[in-house]
Scaffold this active site. Structure first.
Site, PDB file in Angstrom:
ATOM      1  N   CYS A 248      20.167  29.930  25.682  1.00 15.75           N
ATOM      2  CA  CYS A 248      21.291  31.616  25.702  1.00 15.75           C
ATOM      3  C   CYS A 248      21.021  31.673  27.447  1.00 15.75           C
ATOM      4  O   CYS A 248      21.193  33.063  28.301  1.00 15.75           O
ATOM      5  CB  CYS A 248      20.321  32.381  25.244  1.00 15.75           C
ATOM      6  SG  CYS A 248      18.120  32.707  26.348  1.00 15.75           S
TER       7      CYS A 248
ATOM      8  N   CYS B  89      17.095  28.512  29.762  1.00 18.78           N
ATOM      9  CA  CYS B  89      17.394  27.894  28.177  1.00 18.78           C
ATOM     10  C   CYS B  89      18.622  27.339  28.512  1.00 18.78           C
ATOM     11  O   CYS B  89      19.157  28.052  28.870  1.00 18.78           O
ATOM     12  CB  CYS B  89      16.430  29.187  27.113  1.00 18.78           C
ATOM     13  SG  CYS B  89      17.487  28.643  25.690  1.00 18.78           S
TER      14      CYS B  89
ATOM     15  N   LYS C 123       0.924  -0.924  -0.125  1.00 18.81           N
ATOM     16  CA  LYS C 123      -0.202  -0.089   0.146  1.00 18.81           C
ATOM     17  C   LYS C 123       1.017   1.115  -0.326  1.00 18.81           C
ATOM     18  O   LYS C 123       1.395   1.327   1.607  1.00 18.81           O
ATOM     19  CB  LYS C 123      -0.780  -0.211   1.091  1.00 18.81           C
ATOM     20  CG  LYS C 123      -1.450   1.427   1.633  1.00 18.81           C
ATOM     21  CD  LYS C 123      -2.506   0.871   1.979  1.00 18.81           C
ATOM     22  CE  LYS C 123      -4.172   2.526   2.544  1.00 18.81           C
ATOM     23  NZ  LYS C 123      -3.431   3.334   2.778  1.00 18.81           N
TER      24      LYS C 123
END
Length: 651
Positions: free
Chosen positions: A388, A385, A103
């Protein structure tokens, strides 16, 4: 050897020879040998009555259209009922001979042939109404343009793009954001292009999976005989195996063992009764035909141990949790990471380092976590983060929680600018993909453009990263070193100055005699005087240089780069002030960029659309009825072939 197989070999050999000669300026066979093979192919085409797609004996003209007309199918195209249970498939087959085939995961196309010629190609659409894509179908790599059968033939096929072609196409797109997500989406967009030159470049293939009708042909009530007959006409059909309920296991073993080696996308198998009359007598439900069944693979699962969660940054500031776990074998490949998607899913799974988790590949492709067997729930959500160090915040939309970096100056948010910086028309760092950039940013290796040229300071850490090693590092570092020798226009474009594309950057650098200081200190008045640069662009350019941080970036980069001259010793600028548009395929130039570079070096300019300001349209198919040719004729703009253009340069 089978005649059809020999024809396929000859088409491939002759294509390779033409590509080498015209595009790569080298010969892989003599003219005599080429003519000999060409004549052999032509003779076989006459004997079989079949002309394969891409045969050098035919030419498919490229043409653009304004829209794709809609057309209603003669009979609705229903979806198939589905199962993941092998025993349900066995019960479906019972004692009946049944065909089991792939398929394929692409775009379904209905093809109509009359008098041996392709007359029409229509997409599945919503099953009732599709789009007419005949022009595009003529460029499909393996679709015969001419067949020996002269009656009306209607068949259905699945248009696909192979994994290898998909990866090659994506590798040539420098902007990672613009890359295609998967072969199916790329195929769908390629088949539905308005310009079939684009379709041709995507190498779409089509595999027949159903014969709808063929006038006055006796198939002995057998679907398998239909497949065989289609192959005799020159079509490639989906690979299949015949089985009954008693022999299903053998057929399933073959397909499950083969899927890891397939170069084409598939999302399961299709079982179809061989007995046409019996299958048709069963009729349909409101949604499904009863003569066929789709089988979806049961997901293979493995138990492993969670090692860490890596927070992958995106250009929007979104931080995606990615599970890193002990490597396991899944569907024939080694897997060691899977996206967790968002905080909500991470909390739902109650993930903790060291947890025992079950992983699988969705549709045998995308790694996912099925469940967490341990559920220690000890993983904290990072407050800073990883790129940073700025604060993070949780956003909640429709009950789904996601983590974002709140620092507007986070380098991860500048991902698009970094992707542009390393792209082919810019600094051109070979091997520096967006995924690699994201990984290096996540580990704090990159905070500025100049950091790309200082990555040797992180050599040991890079080698230790997942997916890297000594050889990968050395290859990347070689690409970085090679990129240090560039041109001022490439650097100017790489900086991402608003409205400054590569062509405009070249105009500025040429006007400023490729002097970095003159380029930096150009005023709006002298820039606006350059043909092709207006007042708005000039003012925005000058404003960009007024910012101290941008000058610091420029100075820092100049320490690492060697700038070669582009326009020295060019003599007379024969195309000074002339505006060109390029369309269609090229023979004498490897690609449009090569022709564009020559025009710009001779003082000309290349734009994307024909207008009253255009001086020449370059198109080898001068007689084409494409929209650009029509526009050029309306405006009395000369249409040049490549030969005409080269003569223009010689005047």
């Amino acid at each position: 050897m089978d005649k059809m197989q020999r024809m396929k070999e000859l088409v491939e050999l002759l294509q390779a020879a033409s590509r080498a000669y015209y595009a790569e300026d080298r010969e892989i066979m003599s003219n005599y040998r080429y003519d000999e093979l060409y004549d052999e192919l032509q003779k076989l085409e006459e004997e079989t009555g079949t002309v394969l797609a891409n045969s050098p004996t035919i030419h498919v003209g490229y043409e653009a259209v304004d829209e794709l007309p809609k057309e209603q199918h003669a009979s609705p195209m229903l979806s198939l009922d589905k199962t993941k249970d092998v025993e349900q498939l066995r019960a479906f087959a019972g004692s009946h001979k049944t065909l089991l085939s792939w398929k394929m995961d692409g775009l379904t196309i209905v093809l109509t042939y009359r008098n041996g010629e392709l007359e029409k190609a229509v997409t599945r659409g919503n099953g009732t109404i599709g789009e007419v894509v005949t022009n595009n179908a003529k460029t499909f790599v393996n679709l015969p343009m001419r067949i020996p059968y002269q009656g009306e033939l209607v068949l259905r096929g699945e248009a696909i793009i192979t994994y290898s072609d998909f990866e090659k196409i994506n590798s040539e797109i420098e902007d990672a954001e613009a890359r295609y997500k998967n072969p199916r989406n790329l195929c769908s967009g390629s088949v539905r292009q308005l310009n079939n030159a684009v379709t041709a470049a995507r190498k779409v293939r089509v595999y027949a999976f159903a014969l709808v009708s063929a006038e006055n042909v006796d198939f002995g009530n057998s679907r398998e005989r239909q497949f065989q007959w289609l192959q005799e006409q020159g079509f490639q059909v989906v690979e299949y195996r015949s089985f009954t309920g008693d022999t299903l296991d053998e057929a399933m073993a073959y397909f499950s063992g083969q899927i890891a080696h397939n170069d084409f996308p598939s999302d399961g198998l299709v079982a179809l009764y061989d007995d046409i009359a019996y299958g048709d007598s069963l009729g349909t439900t409101a949604k499904f035909p009863r003569n066929a069944f789709a089988f979806k693979w049961a997901d293979e699962k493995r138990t492993t141990r969670l090692l860490e969660i890596e927070w992958s940054p995106s250009r929007t500031g979104l931080l995606n949790p990615v599970a890193i776990f002990e490597p396991v074998e899944l569907e024939g490949t080694t897997v060691s990471r899977a996206s967790v998607h968002n905080i909500s899913i991470m909390r739902e799974l109650e993930l903790g380092i060291g947890d025992e988790i079950e992983v699988y590949k969705a549709n045998m492709i995308i790694p996912q976590i099925e469940t967490n067997l341990t559920r220690s729930g000890l993983l904290p959500i990072p407050e800073s983060c990883p790129v940073c160090g700025g604060k993070t915040g949780i956003h909640k939309t429709n009950e789904v929680e996601t983590l974002y970096c709140l620092n507007p100056e986070c380098p991860a948010k500048a991902m698009k600018s970094y992707t542009l910086f390393v792209s082919r028309d810019a600094i051109n760092i070979d091997g520096m993909s967006e995924a690699t950039l994201e990984k290096f940013m996540a580990h704090g290796f990159i905070h500025s453009y100049a950091d790309l040229f200082r990555l040797d300071a992180h050599k040991e850490a890079i080698i230790a990263l997942d997916g890297f090693g000594e050889k990968s590092y050395e290859k990347l570092w070689t690409g970085i070193q090679n990129a240090r020798t560039t041109t001022l226009s490439r650097l100017l474009y790489a900086l991402g100055i608003p409205n400054i594309g590569i062509s405009t950057a070249k105009l500025i650098c040429r006007a400023m005699k490729e002097d970095p200081e003159a380029v930096r200190h150009a005023n709006a008045e002298e820039l606006a005087a350059v043909d092709g640069i207006g007042e708005v662009i000039a003012e925005a350019y000058v404003d960009w240089w007024r910012k101290d941080e941008n000058n610091i970036i420029f100075d820092e980069l100049l320490k690492y780069l060697t700038l070669n001259k582009e326009y020295q010793d060019l003599g007379e600028q024969k195309l000074e002030g002339k505006v060109f548009v390029i369309t269609g395929s090229l023979v004498h130039f490897s690609n449009r960029n090569a022709l564009k570079d020559l025009i710009e070096k001779q003082g000309g300019k290349v734009t994307g659309s024909v207008s009253a300001k255009t001086n020449y349209l370059i198109n080898n198919d001068i007689a084409s009825t494409s929209s650009k040719n029509k526009k050029a004729r309306e405006l009395s703009i000369p249409i040049l072939s490549e030969e005409d253009f080269l003569k223009l340069l010689e005047e």
